[in-house]
Design a protein around this motif. Structure first.
Motif, PDB file in Angstrom:
ATOM      1  N   LEU A 174       5.308   9.322  -9.248  1.00 42.94           N
ATOM      2  CA  LEU A 174       4.538   8.740  -8.153  1.00 42.94           C
ATOM      3  C   LEU A 174       5.379   8.642  -6.883  1.00 42.94           C
ATOM      4  O   LEU A 174       4.868   8.805  -5.771  1.00 42.94           O
ATOM      5  CB  LEU A 174       4.009   7.364  -8.557  1.00 42.94           C
ATOM      6  CG  LEU A 174       2.813   7.384  -9.520  1.00 42.94           C
ATOM      7  CD1 LEU A 174       2.524   5.988 -10.051  1.00 42.94           C
ATOM      8  CD2 LEU A 174       1.579   7.956  -8.832  1.00 42.94           C
ATOM      9  N   GLU A 175       6.663   8.402  -7.027  1.00 49.23           N
ATOM     10  CA  GLU A 175       7.533   8.368  -5.857  1.00 49.23           C
ATOM     11  C   GLU A 175       7.670   9.757  -5.238  1.00 49.23           C
ATOM     12  O   GLU A 175       7.815   9.889  -4.013  1.00 49.23           O
ATOM     13  CB  GLU A 175       8.904   7.813  -6.243  1.00 49.23           C
ATOM     14  CG  GLU A 175       8.873   6.328  -6.594  1.00 49.23           C
ATOM     15  CD  GLU A 175      10.249   5.784  -6.903  1.00 49.23           C
ATOM     16  OE1 GLU A 175      11.232   6.560  -6.845  1.00 49.23           O
ATOM     17  OE2 GLU A 175      10.348   4.584  -7.216  1.00 49.23           O
TER      18      GLU A 175
ATOM     19  N   ALA B  45       5.917   4.823  -2.024  1.00 48.45           N
ATOM     20  CA  ALA B  45       6.165   4.125  -3.288  1.00 48.45           C
ATOM     21  C   ALA B  45       7.653   3.931  -3.554  1.00 48.45           C
ATOM     22  O   ALA B  45       8.033   3.124  -4.409  1.00 48.45           O
ATOM     23  CB  ALA B  45       5.531   4.895  -4.436  1.00 48.45           C
TER      24      ALA B  45
ATOM     25  N   LEU C 160       5.268  11.985  -5.254  1.00 47.88           N
ATOM     26  CA  LEU C 160       3.980  12.236  -4.608  1.00 47.88           C
ATOM     27  C   LEU C 160       3.754  11.348  -3.399  1.00 47.88           C
ATOM     28  O   LEU C 160       3.177  11.793  -2.393  1.00 47.88           O
ATOM     29  CB  LEU C 160       2.847  12.003  -5.620  1.00 47.88           C
ATOM     30  CG  LEU C 160       2.637  13.054  -6.709  1.00 47.88           C
ATOM     31  CD1 LEU C 160       1.788  12.486  -7.839  1.00 47.88           C
ATOM     32  CD2 LEU C 160       1.980  14.302  -6.124  1.00 47.88           C
ATOM     33  N   LEU C 161       4.212  10.114  -3.488  1.00 46.00           N
ATOM     34  CA  LEU C 161       3.896   9.110  -2.474  1.00 46.00           C
ATOM     35  C   LEU C 161       5.200   8.503  -1.961  1.00 46.00           C
ATOM     36  O   LEU C 161       5.735   7.562  -2.551  1.00 46.00           O
ATOM     37  CB  LEU C 161       3.010   8.012  -3.069  1.00 46.00           C
ATOM     38  CG  LEU C 161       1.739   8.493  -3.793  1.00 46.00           C
ATOM     39  CD1 LEU C 161       1.074   7.333  -4.524  1.00 46.00           C
ATOM     40  CD2 LEU C 161       0.783   9.133  -2.804  1.00 46.00           C
TER      41      LEU C 161
ATOM     42  N   ASP D  69      -7.307   5.044  -6.072  1.00 46.02           N
ATOM     43  CA  ASP D  69      -7.083   3.689  -5.570  1.00 46.02           C
ATOM     44  C   ASP D  69      -8.184   2.785  -6.115  1.00 46.02           C
ATOM     45  O   ASP D  69      -9.346   2.931  -5.774  1.00 46.02           O
ATOM     46  CB  ASP D  69      -7.112   3.703  -4.041  1.00 46.02           C
ATOM     47  CG  ASP D  69      -6.902   2.317  -3.434  1.00 46.02           C
ATOM     48  OD1 ASP D  69      -6.615   1.371  -4.195  1.00 46.02           O
ATOM     49  OD2 ASP D  69      -7.041   2.187  -2.205  1.00 46.02           O
TER      50      ASP D  69
ATOM     51  N   THR E 119       0.842  -1.190   0.000  1.00 45.01           N
ATOM     52  CA  THR E 119       0.000   0.000   0.000  1.00 45.01           C
ATOM     53  C   THR E 119       0.880   1.245   0.000  1.00 45.01           C
ATOM     54  O   THR E 119       1.767   1.389   0.851  1.00 45.01           O
ATOM     55  CB  THR E 119      -0.918   0.018   1.238  1.00 45.01           C
ATOM     56  OG1 THR E 119      -1.779  -1.122   1.191  1.00 45.01           O
ATOM     57  CG2 THR E 119      -1.759   1.283   1.272  1.00 45.01           C
ATOM     58  N   VAL E 120       0.631   2.148  -0.965  1.00 46.88           N
ATOM     59  CA  VAL E 120       1.433   3.367  -1.069  1.00 46.88           C
ATOM     60  C   VAL E 120       0.568   4.626  -0.955  1.00 46.88           C
ATOM     61  O   VAL E 120       1.103   5.728  -0.782  1.00 46.88           O
ATOM     62  CB  VAL E 120       2.224   3.395  -2.393  1.00 46.88           C
ATOM     63  CG1 VAL E 120       3.183   2.204  -2.469  1.00 46.88           C
ATOM     64  CG2 VAL E 120       1.300   3.409  -3.603  1.00 46.88           C
ATOM     65  N   LEU E 121      -0.747   4.481  -1.063  1.00 42.78           N
ATOM     66  CA  LEU E 121      -1.682   5.612  -0.967  1.00 42.78           C
ATOM     67  C   LEU E 121      -2.763   5.247   0.037  1.00 42.78           C
ATOM     68  O   LEU E 121      -3.473   4.252  -0.151  1.00 42.78           O
ATOM     69  CB  LEU E 121      -2.304   5.911  -2.332  1.00 42.78           C
ATOM     70  CG  LEU E 121      -3.402   6.977  -2.380  1.00 42.78           C
ATOM     71  CD1 LEU E 121      -2.860   8.348  -2.001  1.00 42.78           C
ATOM     72  CD2 LEU E 121      -4.053   7.018  -3.768  1.00 42.78           C
ATOM     73  N   ARG E 122      -2.910   6.048   1.078  1.00 42.18           N
ATOM     74  CA  ARG E 122      -3.873   5.734   2.134  1.00 42.18           C
ATOM     75  C   ARG E 122      -5.077   6.669   2.086  1.00 42.18           C
ATOM     76  O   ARG E 122      -5.541   7.160   3.103  1.00 42.18           O
ATOM     77  CB  ARG E 122      -3.196   5.788   3.496  1.00 42.18           C
ATOM     78  CG  ARG E 122      -2.096   4.743   3.629  1.00 42.18           C
ATOM     79  CD  ARG E 122      -1.614   4.577   5.043  1.00 42.18           C
ATOM     80  NE  ARG E 122      -0.558   3.573   5.128  1.00 42.18           N
ATOM     81  CZ  ARG E 122      -0.770   2.258   5.174  1.00 42.18           C
ATOM     82  NH1 ARG E 122      -2.005   1.798   5.160  1.00 42.18           N
ATOM     83  NH2 ARG E 122       0.250   1.408   5.233  1.00 42.18           N
TER      84      ARG E 122
END
Length: 462
Positions: free
Chosen positions: A372-373, A379, A375-376, A332, A313-316
């Protein structure tokens, strides 16, 4: 039976997207015998799902707003409302990773106060604009609220020109107006008709406090627009023919319509043509429109969708919007896709993607995984179980200035023939809402011509 006999009328709907399904349901509910012809092996048009191994993948992320009363009626009619829930209140996480001082998180929220105060608190707390820019947004919003989206003069100018005239900075356009506008219009402000922009922002932000609350499918789109839609159609008595591409549309000697596929010919008193504008141009009988060539001037705008399956999980949160990054919106889709074996499935929705729609997958991977890395942070170092893209080159019509004069209404010069599709003159950009509205309007026109006026269901949903 005469061509206008109201006692035993037959209708043929060509096209099984949201517009065609809506038209077929409305006509069947009014008592007509309806046949729906769709060239694809499924219903749903450009809002569909497909299988990729164990995943059920939507071709692109589709959302709707509380103000989308037509699409909400559609969900209710196919008994799918509970599968596409709305937020209790608008709440959009917005992460800016373009700042020298480092990433900064913010939110666009509303309260339960009356319009326009419902957005005042959220704007005041929005960290991505200065105090002066926020004051400018408030002034522009008040000016926008006084506009009539149906004013032809607005269609002649672009959204960016109007924003500049009303003191909006480049940063304000990026951090607010385009953040919303690109996703809803599929165009940046310089390339968007002011009339369509006014429709989006006035309806979504300034009509009622909850108008912009966001909803999306908690299941694959195919479960709604194909499976449940087909069940509703069959329950209403509609005969569905898939893989049935229509080759011609003519008037027979008895004055009725003759709709021909490769394998069969169907007679009808009324026809709803609910296919894309190019296909409509091909099928239209001579003289049906004053200037059918305008349909070919309705150009298309693409949407690129990037799909990434991580091993963790990388986005909660359900979704987020990004600033200072090529990434626009991230959703998601883990639960909806049926992902097994742990991990998380994210879908990136990239609108106005003319510069990227044809890039190779390897180049898109190199471009988007590092973003994405940024932003998150979770990741970073995560394993990639799958990476793929879906490309909708004809996702919407291009909402450029002047597009209003190209969009025909539902009526044609050919008695008994009506047009539907999000590209017709609905007053909305190319959305699921516009598609459903067009199908309902076409059904209304067909019923009126047959002497069978029927209560408009969208009046109840409004």
């Amino acid at each position: 039976m005469s061509a206008q006999d109201p006692r035993d009328s037959r209708a043929v709907v060509v096209g099984g997207g949201l517009a065609g399904v809506t038209a077929a349901l409305r006509l069947a509910d009014a008592g007509l015998r309806v046949t729906l012809l769709e060239g694809r092996p499924r219903l749903g048009g450009l809002a569909f799902s497909f299988r990729r191994g164990d995943l059920s993948v939507d071709n692109g992320q589709h959302v709707y707003l509380r103000c989308c009363t037509a699409y909400r009626w559609f969900l209710d009619r196919i008994e799918g409302t509970h599968l596409a829930p709305l937020q209790d209140r608008l709440d959009v996480p917005v992460l800016d990773v373009g700042r020298k001082a480092g990433p900064r998180a913010g939110r666009l929220r509303r309260t339960g106060l009356p319009v326009p105060l419902h957005l005042a608190g959220g704007l005041a707390a929005y960290p991505h604009l200065s105090l002066a820019e926020k004051a400018g947004v408030a002034r522009a919003a008040l000016a926008l609220g006084r506009l009539d989206p149906a004013d032809p003069a607005l269609d002649a100018i672009d959204f960016a020109t109007w924003l500049h005239r009303h003191g909006q900075s480049r940063r304000t356009v990026e951090a607010l107006w385009d953040l919303v506008g690109v996703a809803t219009l599929n165009a940046t402000a310089p390339n968007a008709s002011m009339a369509l922009a006014a429709k989006v922002f006035k309806t979504g932000l300034l009509s009622e406090p909850g108008a912009a609350d966001i909803g999306w499918a908690a299941v694959p789109l195919g479960d709604l627009h194909d499976t449940l839609a087909r069940k509703a159609l069959e329950s209403a008595g509609v005969r569905i023919h898939l893989r049935a591409r229509v080759g011609s549309l003519t008037k027979s000697e008895d004055g009725r319509w003759s709709v021909a596929t490769e394998d069969e010919r169907f007679a009808a008193d009324t026809v709803v043509l609910a296919v894309p504008q190019g296909e409509t141009h091909r099928l239209l009988p001579e003289g049906a429109l004053d200037d059918p060539g305008r349909l070919l001037e309705l150009t298309d705008a693409p949407i690129l969708n990037v799909h990434v399956v991580y091993d963790r999980t990388v986005l909660r949160r359900p979704f987020l919007a990004a600033l200072g990054s090529p990434v626009q919106w991230v959703f998601d889709r883990t639960h909806a896709s049926g992902l097994q074996g742990g991990g998380q499935y994210l879908a990136l929705s990239q609108s106005a993607a003319q510069d990227e729609i044809d890039l190779p997958v390897a180049e898109l991977r190199t471009r988007y995984l590092p973003e994405l890395e940024r932003l998150l942070p979770a990741a970073r170092g995560a394993g990639i179980r799958d990476f793929f893209v879906t490309r909708e080159r004809t996702a919407t019509f291009a909402p450029a200035p002047g597009v209003g004069r190209l969009r025909p209404g539902t009526h044609t010069r050919a008695p008994g023939l009506h047009l539907a599709g999000a590209w017709t003159a609905t007053g909305w950009p190319a959305t699921m809402e516009g598609a459903v509205r067009s199908g309902s309007t076409a059904a209304d026109a067909a019923l009126q011509a047959l002497g069978r006026p029927h209560e408009h269901p969208l009046q109840e949903a409004a």
